[in-house]
Design a protein around this motif. Structure first.
Motif, mmCIF file in Angstrom:
data_model
loop_
_atom_site.group_PDB
_atom_site.id
_atom_site.type_symbol
_atom_site.label_atom_id
_atom_site.label_comp_id
_atom_site.label_asym_id
_atom_site.label_seq_id
_atom_site.Cartn_x
_atom_site.Cartn_y
_atom_site.Cartn_z
ATOM 1 N N ILE A 176 0.852 -1.197 0.000
ATOM 2 C CA ILE A 176 0.000 0.000 0.000
ATOM 3 C C ILE A 176 0.882 1.239 0.000
ATOM 4 N N ASP A 177 0.596 2.148 -0.926
ATOM 5 C CA ASP A 177 1.362 3.386 -1.071
ATOM 6 C C ASP A 177 0.557 4.559 -0.511
ATOM 7 N N THR A 178 1.183 5.364 0.360
ATOM 8 C CA THR A 178 0.497 6.517 0.953
ATOM 9 C C THR A 178 1.072 7.853 0.481
ATOM 10 N N ALA A 179 2.035 7.848 -0.434
ATOM 11 C CA ALA A 179 2.798 9.062 -0.741
ATOM 12 C C ALA A 179 2.035 10.019 -1.654
ATOM 13 N N ASN A 180 2.459 11.278 -1.622
ATOM 14 C CA ASN A 180 1.918 12.318 -2.492
ATOM 15 C C ASN A 180 3.053 13.127 -3.116
ATOM 16 N N TYR A 181 2.781 13.639 -4.310
ATOM 17 C CA TYR A 181 3.782 14.372 -5.083
ATOM 18 C C TYR A 181 3.572 15.875 -4.933
ATOM 19 N N TYR A 182 4.571 16.540 -4.370
ATOM 20 C CA TYR A 182 4.582 18.000 -4.253
ATOM 21 C C TYR A 182 5.884 18.510 -4.855
ATOM 22 N N PRO A 183 5.914 18.691 -6.182
ATOM 23 C CA PRO A 183 7.164 19.104 -6.832
ATOM 24 C C PRO A 183 7.642 20.463 -6.348
ATOM 25 N N GLY A 184 8.951 20.530 -6.076
ATOM 26 C CA GLY A 184 9.539 21.782 -5.629
ATOM 27 C C GLY A 184 9.305 22.088 -4.171
ATOM 28 N N MET A 185 8.478 21.260 -3.509
ATOM 29 C CA MET A 185 8.212 21.462 -2.084
ATOM 30 C C MET A 185 8.725 20.271 -1.275
ATOM 31 N N LEU A 186 8.181 19.090 -1.555
ATOM 32 C CA LEU A 186 8.597 17.893 -0.831
ATOM 33 C C LEU A 186 9.433 16.953 -1.685
ATOM 34 N N SER A 187 9.538 17.219 -2.972
ATOM 35 C CA SER A 187 10.368 16.381 -3.840
ATOM 36 C C SER A 187 10.811 17.197 -5.041
#
Length: 245
Positions: A87-98
Motif C-alpha cells: 500500500i502506497d500513501t505518498a503524495n507528489y509535491y514538486p519543488g516542495m517535498l520532492s
C-alpha cells in the motif's frame, strides 16, 4: 494480519499505532534504522524492526516514504512474495517535498509511477487525509458522520484488504477503482484532505480536474501563508475546500 509499515514519520507512525491497536501484528521499519521509530509509536505494541528483515513473512507492507524514492527499495522487494499487499500513501509535491519528476508532470499517475519504481503492483490508500485527521478523527464503524478514505488498486483482492485496514483505522473505505483512477485522490483534488463522508466522497472524486488540481497543489505555499499562525487541522481542511468553491 502481519503488517509492516515502512516509514516512521507522521503518517507511518500513526498507521502503525492504529493498526497495532486494532489487533494486528505490526512492525515499523525506517531507512535510518530501528532507533528512528518514535517511542510513542511503540506504545501501541508495534515493534521497531530492521528494514531488511521487516518485509519477510508479512501479509501487508505499507509504504509511508517520500514520493519518488520507492526505487531505492526495489532490490529489497524482489524477494517479497507476489501475494503480499503493498500500500502506497505518498503524495507528489514538486519543488516542495520532492524534486520535479518529468514522467508525473507529463501525466503519469503518481502511484503508477511508484509501482514501476518498486517493480510490483501497489494499492493507493491513506494519502487523501491529513496526518492529524488520521490521528484524531477516526471513529468506530457506524458512527454518524464518519469520514471516508478512497482506496484504489488494480487487484480487487488487494483493494479489499486495504479497505479492511482503512476501516480498522477508523474511517469508511471507499472503492475508488483501479490505480490509474487514483489521480482523482492526488493533491489537490476536491477529494484530497477535505474530510468528506462516504456519501460526499464519490461526487468529489468525479469532480477532479488534473490541470486545475495540479495548479491548486502548486499554489500551496501562498495559500498556507494566508492562514493564521499555527493553523489547526480544521483551518487546513477549510483552505482545501475553499480552493474548489
Amino acid at each position: 494480519m502481519k503488517i509492516t509499515v515502512i516509514g516512521a514519520g507522521a503518517i507511518g507512525g500513526n498507521l502503525a499505532a492504529k493498526l497495532s491497536t486494532a489487533g494486528h501484528d505490526v512492525q515499523v521499519a525506517d531507512a535510518r534504522g530501528p532507533e528512528a521509530v518514535r517511542a510513542e509509536v511503540l506504545e501501541s505494541e508495534a515493534r521497531a524492526a530492521d528494514l531488511a528483515d521487516a518485509v519477510q513473512g508479512r501479509d501487508v507492507i505499507v509504504l509511508s516514504i517520500p514520493f519518488g524514492v520507492a526505487g531505492q527499495l526495489a532490490d529489497l522487494f524482489a524477494s517479497v512474495p507476489d501475494e503480499t499487499v503493498v500500500i502506497d500513501t505518498a503524495n507528489y509535491y514538486p519543488g516542495m517535498l520532492s524534486e520535479p519528476i518529468e514522467a508525473v508532470d507529463n501525466g503519469q499517475v503518481e502511484s503508477v509511477y511508484t509501482a514501476e519504481l518498486l517493480g510490483r503492483p501497489v494499492v493507493k490508500a491513506w494519502n487523501a487525509a491529513l496526518a492529524e485527521t488520521q490521528r484524531t478523527k477516526g471513529v468506530p464503524a457506524g458512527t454518524p458522520g464518519r469520514l471516508a478514505i478512497p482506496v484504489a488498486g488494480d487487484s480487487e483482492e488487494a483493494r479489499k484488504v486495504a479497505m479492511s485496514l482503512v476501516d480498522d483505522t477508523g474511517f469508511d473505505p471507499y472503492d475508488a477503482g483501479t490505480l490509474t483512477d487514483s489521480w482523482r485522490q492526488q493533491p489537490n483534488s476536491p477529494a484530497y484532505c477535505t474530510e468528506l463522508t462516504l456519501d460526499e466522497l464519490p461526487t468529489a472524486l468525479a469532480a477532479a480536474d488534473r490541470a486545475k488540481d495540479a495548479a491548486i497543489r502548486d499554489s500551496l505555499p501562498e495559500r498556507f501563508a494566508a492562514l493564521p499562525a499555527n493553523p489547526t487541522v480544521d483551518d487546513v481542511v477549510e483552505m482545501n475546500r475553499a480552493a474548489h468553491r
